[in-house]
Each structure stands twice: as structure tokens, then as C-alpha cells.
Design a protein around this motif. Structure first.
Motif, short mmCIF file in Angstrom:
data_model
loop_
_atom_site.label_atom_id
_atom_site.label_comp_id
_atom_site.label_asym_id
_atom_site.label_seq_id
_atom_site.Cartn_x
_atom_site.Cartn_y
_atom_site.Cartn_z
N THR A 106 0.86 -1.19 0.00
CA THR A 106 0.00 0.00 0.00
C THR A 106 0.90 1.24 0.00
O THR A 106 1.84 1.32 0.80
CB THR A 106 -0.91 0.02 1.24
N ILE A 107 0.61 2.16 -0.91
CA ILE A 107 1.39 3.40 -1.01
C ILE A 107 0.57 4.54 -0.42
O ILE A 107 -0.55 4.80 -0.86
CB ILE A 107 1.75 3.71 -2.47
N TYR A 108 1.13 5.21 0.57
CA TYR A 108 0.51 6.41 1.14
C TYR A 108 1.33 7.62 0.68
O TYR A 108 2.48 7.78 1.09
CB TYR A 108 0.50 6.34 2.66
N GLN A 109 0.75 8.45 -0.14
CA GLN A 109 1.44 9.65 -0.60
C GLN A 109 0.94 10.83 0.21
O GLN A 109 -0.15 11.35 -0.01
CB GLN A 109 1.22 9.85 -2.10
N GLY A 110 1.79 11.23 1.15
CA GLY A 110 1.42 12.30 2.05
C GLY A 110 2.37 12.33 3.23
O GLY A 110 3.40 11.65 3.25
N VAL A 111 2.02 13.11 4.24
CA VAL A 111 2.87 13.28 5.42
C VAL A 111 2.38 12.35 6.53
O VAL A 111 1.26 12.47 7.00
CB VAL A 111 2.84 14.74 5.91
N GLY A 112 3.25 11.42 6.90
CA GLY A 112 2.90 10.46 7.94
C GLY A 112 3.23 10.99 9.32
O GLY A 112 4.14 11.80 9.51
N GLU A 113 2.47 10.51 10.31
CA GLU A 113 2.76 10.87 11.70
C GLU A 113 2.26 9.76 12.62
O GLU A 113 1.33 9.03 12.31
CB GLU A 113 2.10 12.19 12.09
N PHE A 114 2.96 9.64 13.75
CA PHE A 114 2.55 8.67 14.76
C PHE A 114 1.37 9.21 15.54
O PHE A 114 1.28 10.41 15.82
CB PHE A 114 3.70 8.35 15.70
N ASP A 280 10.05 15.85 14.12
CA ASP A 280 8.95 16.64 14.67
C ASP A 280 7.69 16.49 13.82
O ASP A 280 6.57 16.43 14.35
CB ASP A 280 9.35 18.11 14.79
N ILE A 281 7.86 16.44 12.51
CA ILE A 281 6.72 16.25 11.62
C ILE A 281 6.11 14.87 11.82
O ILE A 281 4.88 14.69 11.79
CB ILE A 281 7.16 16.43 10.14
N LEU A 282 6.98 13.87 12.06
CA LEU A 282 6.52 12.50 12.30
C LEU A 282 5.85 12.33 13.66
O LEU A 282 5.17 11.32 13.89
CB LEU A 282 7.71 11.54 12.23
N LYS A 283 6.07 13.29 14.55
CA LYS A 283 5.52 13.23 15.91
C LYS A 283 5.92 11.92 16.60
O LYS A 283 5.09 11.20 17.17
CB LYS A 283 4.00 13.41 15.89
N VAL A 284 7.23 11.63 16.53
CA VAL A 284 7.72 10.35 17.04
C VAL A 284 7.49 10.19 18.54
O VAL A 284 7.43 9.06 19.05
CB VAL A 284 9.22 10.17 16.72
N GLU A 285 7.36 11.30 19.23
CA GLU A 285 7.16 11.23 20.68
C GLU A 285 5.86 10.49 21.04
O GLU A 285 5.75 9.91 22.13
CB GLU A 285 7.16 12.63 21.30
N LYS A 286 4.90 10.48 20.13
CA LYS A 286 3.62 9.80 20.40
C LYS A 286 3.76 8.29 20.38
O LYS A 286 2.86 7.57 20.81
CB LYS A 286 2.56 10.26 19.40
N SER A 287 4.89 7.81 19.84
CA SER A 287 5.18 6.38 19.90
C SER A 287 6.29 6.08 20.89
O SER A 287 6.77 4.95 20.98
CB SER A 287 5.55 5.85 18.51
N GLY A 288 6.75 7.12 21.61
CA GLY A 288 7.77 6.94 22.62
C GLY A 288 9.19 6.91 22.09
O GLY A 288 10.13 6.58 22.82
N ILE A 289 9.39 7.27 20.82
CA ILE A 289 10.72 7.23 20.20
C ILE A 289 11.53 8.43 20.67
O ILE A 289 11.08 9.57 20.61
CB ILE A 289 10.60 7.23 18.66
N GLN A 290 12.74 8.16 21.13
CA GLN A 290 13.58 9.22 21.67
C GLN A 290 14.40 9.91 20.58
O GLN A 290 14.81 9.28 19.61
CB GLN A 290 14.53 8.64 22.74
N THR A 291 14.65 11.19 20.80
CA THR A 291 15.49 11.98 19.90
C THR A 291 16.59 12.65 20.70
O THR A 291 16.51 12.76 21.93
CB THR A 291 14.67 13.05 19.16
N ASP A 292 17.64 13.11 20.01
CA ASP A 292 18.70 13.83 20.71
C ASP A 292 18.30 15.30 20.85
O ASP A 292 17.19 15.70 20.47
CB ASP A 292 20.05 13.67 19.98
#
Length: 499
Positions: A106-114, A280-292
Motif C-alpha cells: 500500500t502506497i501512502y502519498q502524504g505526510v505520515g505521523e505517529f 517533529d513532523i513525524l511526531k515520534v514522541e507519540k510512539s515513545g521514540i527518543q530523539t537527541d
């Protein structure tokens, strides 16, 4: 809720992992908000090099006067140059077509986010609406980065270009009459070369004391010297304000040493002040993914994030933002996901890169400053192209081009750096040497690359310059600038000069 075995965010190197998943019959999804193929193909290294090469030819023609040739460029066919560039970018269409026919994809053409743990949604390009939520058992983030835009007063109102918009709707129908480039790194240097060669009046503005500050000081100095022949180079200056006057874009500059204010103007402004994360665009914090602290996604040596079954590769983890490093990451990540439990660790000790400006720059390993900071006892050598027969034949002078080598007290290569013709080609042989000669036991129960430093797994000459020392070097060729540099090795922080 729809669930996939594998979700890949980004269609650059992410397609390497995706391809393996599809081959294994997994139910997969790919998310891409721009053209298929990623940054390198559609708005980065490939199309930019199609523009760089004509610029190289122009500069070579100008330099030919030094060897007795007066070559004139009668015409620059920007339309043909542009057509050739777009033909490479348009390879994205064939990628998209191929993916559209793939089974279990499945191809999603757009901006993904958690939106939660392993849960995502996509704001679709076609209508701006969100897709339904979906889950992934395994997720690979190959989400890249984007241009960092500094907070300059009036910039948004006046308008500007970035490397992304340049290879899009803001691509010029002809070279600009004048261009201000804010930034002094890789992208800035390449664009400055391209447009100054095409006849544009270029001004490059850098806050730091040197251009390409990741390189050796000697290399930065040569680049600044050569650039000053073709354009205006302004260092230690900060762009503080932008406005429009008399149809031109005017940039106010503040001298970081004296606080003196000045102004420059041009037809267009290019912002090339570095890259920032897309996390930040992916909103990784909503899945608990850590960033520096800079927002790049944190990964361990296996490219795993802190969340099980989520990986980040390429530019997404903020380490060495080059396509070849991203390709390497993709291979390691694919092996770790589908390799039946045996993991491979990444090794970034010999990541090479090149800056395709004029003169060309290439780099692998540590700089002299970095090696000293890390506690190595080192020798260093500098060899100018002009001191070898081929360099003289090419009309090169002492301040035009050089090669620098840094080795430790055991002759192991720590870093190599070049500026001048074919710099990338010359450095590549050092990359091979830095990775050569390592042997590990065949005990599958022990991953020695994980438990011991690379140098400890090897024969004594592994990673050293000895293969060069023992080899014949074609004469006369530019390879001699590398081979003969060994004769210039001098101790930097070694008391006994025993080599």
C-alpha cells in the motif's frame, strides 16, 4: 484497524528494506510526501551533479590559460543543462510506477505521523485529509531531513529558495543575475560553484570564520582563496534582516566581531545553513521514540530506536548525512530485520564524503584536531599537487590543491583529506585501506566486531598505509600526491621521530 507486517517511512534508501519485505511476501506499506526516490534522486546529490559538471568544465576552460590554452565558452545552454537534470529527477516516475504494481504493498502519498504505539496516519497529498489509522509490526524510519531555516527578520515575507524548492517550482528558467547564499557548508559551496561558473554574481555569507568548517583548516583556506576569484566571500557575518528595495532582495549583515552593520543585495537568496530533522513532523514522541537535543532520532549500533521493532536509517538518525552512508545503513538494517536473529553493528569510523565544488574536496576519517582530541599520538603529512609531475603538468600551483594524511604511531590511517582535481577519486583508495586486512574468527557464537575495537581484530598492517608504502605508483599520475605524502610525515604530538 489495518495492520502491516512492515511500514517504511520514506522512499529513498527505505526502498531497500521495503524490497526485501516484499520479496518475503510481507504485507507492506510505504509513506512518501514528495516524489518517489528520496532526496538524493529528486532534490539532492544526483540532479545537483548534473549542474556541477558543466560548471567544472567552465572553470577548467578558464584555468587552461595556465598551460597555454585560451579556451572560450561561446554559449551556456541552460535549457539543455536543465533538461538533462530533469531527466534524472523524472526517474522517480518509473519508481512510482513499479511500486504501484507491487503485490502486498500500500502506497501512502502524504505526510505520515505517529498517533500511538506503532500506530500512524497520513495526511494525504491528494485531498489534505487524513487516512484511516493503521499499525505496523515493524517500522523503518527513513524519513530524511529538511533545510534548517534560520530566524531572520523579514525572510518569509521577502521569500527565498532552499535546495528542496530549487529542484521544484522555484527552479530558474535561466541563471540569476545575482545570488546571495546564506551558509558556508556543503550545499552552499556546491551552489556557489554552479552559479558563479554560469555567470551569476554570487555572494556567500557565513557566520563562522571559515567555509566548510568540517574540513581541515588548510582546505578551507584554499577554498576561500579560490572562491574569492569568482565571487564575494563574507565570513564572520550574520544575516539579521531581509527586505525588498528597488526590486532586489536586501540582506542586512552584522559583523560578529565588531557589530558593524552592512547591507548586500541580489536578485535571489538561497538558504543553505544546514539540515534539521523531520522527527517533529513525524511526531515520534507519540510512539515513545527518543530523539537527541537537536531532534534527530536516536539509534544504537544496530540502528534500532529505543522502541522495539522500530529502526531509523540514513539522514533520520542525523549521523553522516550522505546517500552512501544511508545505503550502508539500509543494508545493515535489512540484515538485522530479516537475518534470523544475528545482528550486524554499524561502523562509521571510515565514512567518506566529497564536496563537489571547485576545487573539489574529499574527506575520510578524523581531522588532525579530532584525532588529537581523542588522545591519539599522530603523524601528519601534507603534499601539494604542484610538487608532483602531473600536478605541474595540469598547471596547478602551491595554493591550488593538496592532500593531507593523518596516521597514528602504529601507522594506522586515522584520516585523509584532499582538495583539488579528482579529490574524491584519490580519497577512495584510502577508504579501501582503512577497511582492509581485518580478519575475524569463524566462531558464529561470538561477534568479535562487537566485543573488540576494529584494530584489535586484525593483522598488524590492517588499516595502515603500508600497502601504499610497498606499492609502485603510476608515474606521472595524481596518485603520486597520495603515495609521496608518506615522505612528508612529521610527528605532531610524538616525541620520538622513529618512522
Amino acid at each position: 484497524m489495518l495492520e502491516y507486517d512492515l511500514i517504511v517511512v520514506g522512499s529513498g534508501v527505505g526502498l531497500t528494506v521495503l524490497s526485501q519485505g516484499l520479496q518475503m511476501g510481507l504485507k507492506c506499506a510505504v509513506i512518501e510526501d514528495a516524489k518517489m526516490g528520496g532526496t538524493c534522486l529528486t532534490r539532492g546529490c544526483i540532479p545537483s551533479k548534473v549542474l556541477v559538471y558543466p560548471a567544472d568544465v567552465i572553470r577548467e576552460a578558464e584555468q587552461a590559460k595556465k598551460i597555454g590554452l585560451d579556451i572560450k565558452i561561446e554559449k551556456i545552454n541552460w535549457e539543455l543543462i536543465s533538461e538533462r537534470m530533469w531527466s534524472q529527477i523524472d526517474e522517480s516516475k518509473s519508481i512510482e510506477n513499479s511500486l504501484s504494481h507491487a503485490q502486498n504493498l500500500t502506497i501512502y502519498q502524504g505526510v505520515g505521523e505517529f498517533v500511538g504505539d506503532y500506530e500512524m496516519k497520513v495526511r494525504l497529498n491528494k485531498n489534505g485529509e487524513y487516512s484511516e489509522k493503521f499499525r505496523g509490526k515493524k517500522i523503518v524510519l527513513a524519513s530524511g531531513g529538511r533545510s534548517f531555516i534560520p530566524p531572520i527578520e523579514g525572510l518569509d515575507e521577502v521569500g527565498y529558495i532552499t535546495s528542496e524548492t530549487f529542484f521544484g517550482l522555484k527552479f530558474p528558467k535561466k541563471p540569476w543575475e545575482s545570488l546571495i547564499i546564506i551558509g558556508g557548508g556543503v550545499i552552499a559551496a556546491e551552489f556557489a560553484h554552479i552559479f558563479s561558473a554560469m555567470g551569476t554574481k554570487v555572494t556567500i555569507v557565513e557566520m563562522l570564520p571559515h567555509l566548510v568548517s568540517t574540513e581541515e583548516p588548510e582546505i578551507s583556506e584554499i577554498l576561500e582563496h579560490k572562491f574569492s576569484e569568482y565571487m564575494q566571500v563574507l565570513l564572520n557575518l550574520k544575516a539579521s534582516k531581509v527586505e525588498t528595495k528597488n526590486g532586489k532582495k536586501v540582506v542586512e549583515l552584522v559583523d560578529l566581531k565588531s557589530n558593524k552593520v552592512s547591507q548586500i543585495s541580489a536578485e535571489e537568496i538561497l538558504i543553505a545553513t544546514g539540515r534539521r530533522s523531520n522527527a517533529d513532523i513525524l511526531k515520534v514522541e507519540k510512539s515513545g521514540i527518543q530523539t537527541d537535543k537537536r531532534g534527530w532520532i536516536l539509534t544504537n549500533e544496530y540502528l534500532e530506536t529505543n522502541i522495539s521493532n522500530i529502526w531509523a536509517i540514513g539522514d533520520a538518525n542525523g549521523k553522516y548525512q550522505f546517500r552512501h552512508k544511508a545505503n550502508y545503513d539500509a543494508e545493515i538494517c535489512t540484515r538485522n530485520i530479516f537475518g534470523h536473529g544475528k545482528k550486524s553493528a554499524v561502523d562509521y569510523s571510515s565514512v567518506p564524503w566529497a564536496i563537489f565544488t571547485y576545487p573539489q574536496i574529499a574527506h575520510v576519517g578524523m581531522t588532525q584536531k579530532e584525532s588529537l582530541k581523542k588522545g591519539y599520538h599522530i603523524y601528519s603529512a601534507v603534499k601539494t599537487y604542484s610538487t608532483i609531475a602531473k600536478g605541474f603538468a595540469m598547471g596547478l600551483e602551491a595554493d591550488d590543491a593538496l592532500f593531507k594524511l593523518i596516521v597514528d604511531q602504529d601507522y594506522r590511517i586515522l584520516g585523509a583529506h584532499a582538495i583539488g582535481p579528482h579529490a574524491a577519486t584519490l580519497i577512495q583508495q584510502i577508504v579501501y585501506l582503512m577497511n582492509a586486512g581485518y580478519t575475524c574468527p569463524h566462531d558464529e557464537e561470538v561477534d568479535i566486531s562487537k566485543t573488540l575495537p576494529k584494530a584489535a581484530n586484525s593483522c598488524p598492517e590492517a588499516g595502515s598505509f603500508m600497502p601504499i608504502y610497498k606499492s609502485m605508483v603510476i608515474h606521472p599520475s595524481l596518485n603520486e600526491v597520495v603515495g609521496w605524502s608518506l615522505g612528508n610525515l612529521k610527528p605532531v604530538n610524538i616525541s620520538e621521530h622513529h618512522h
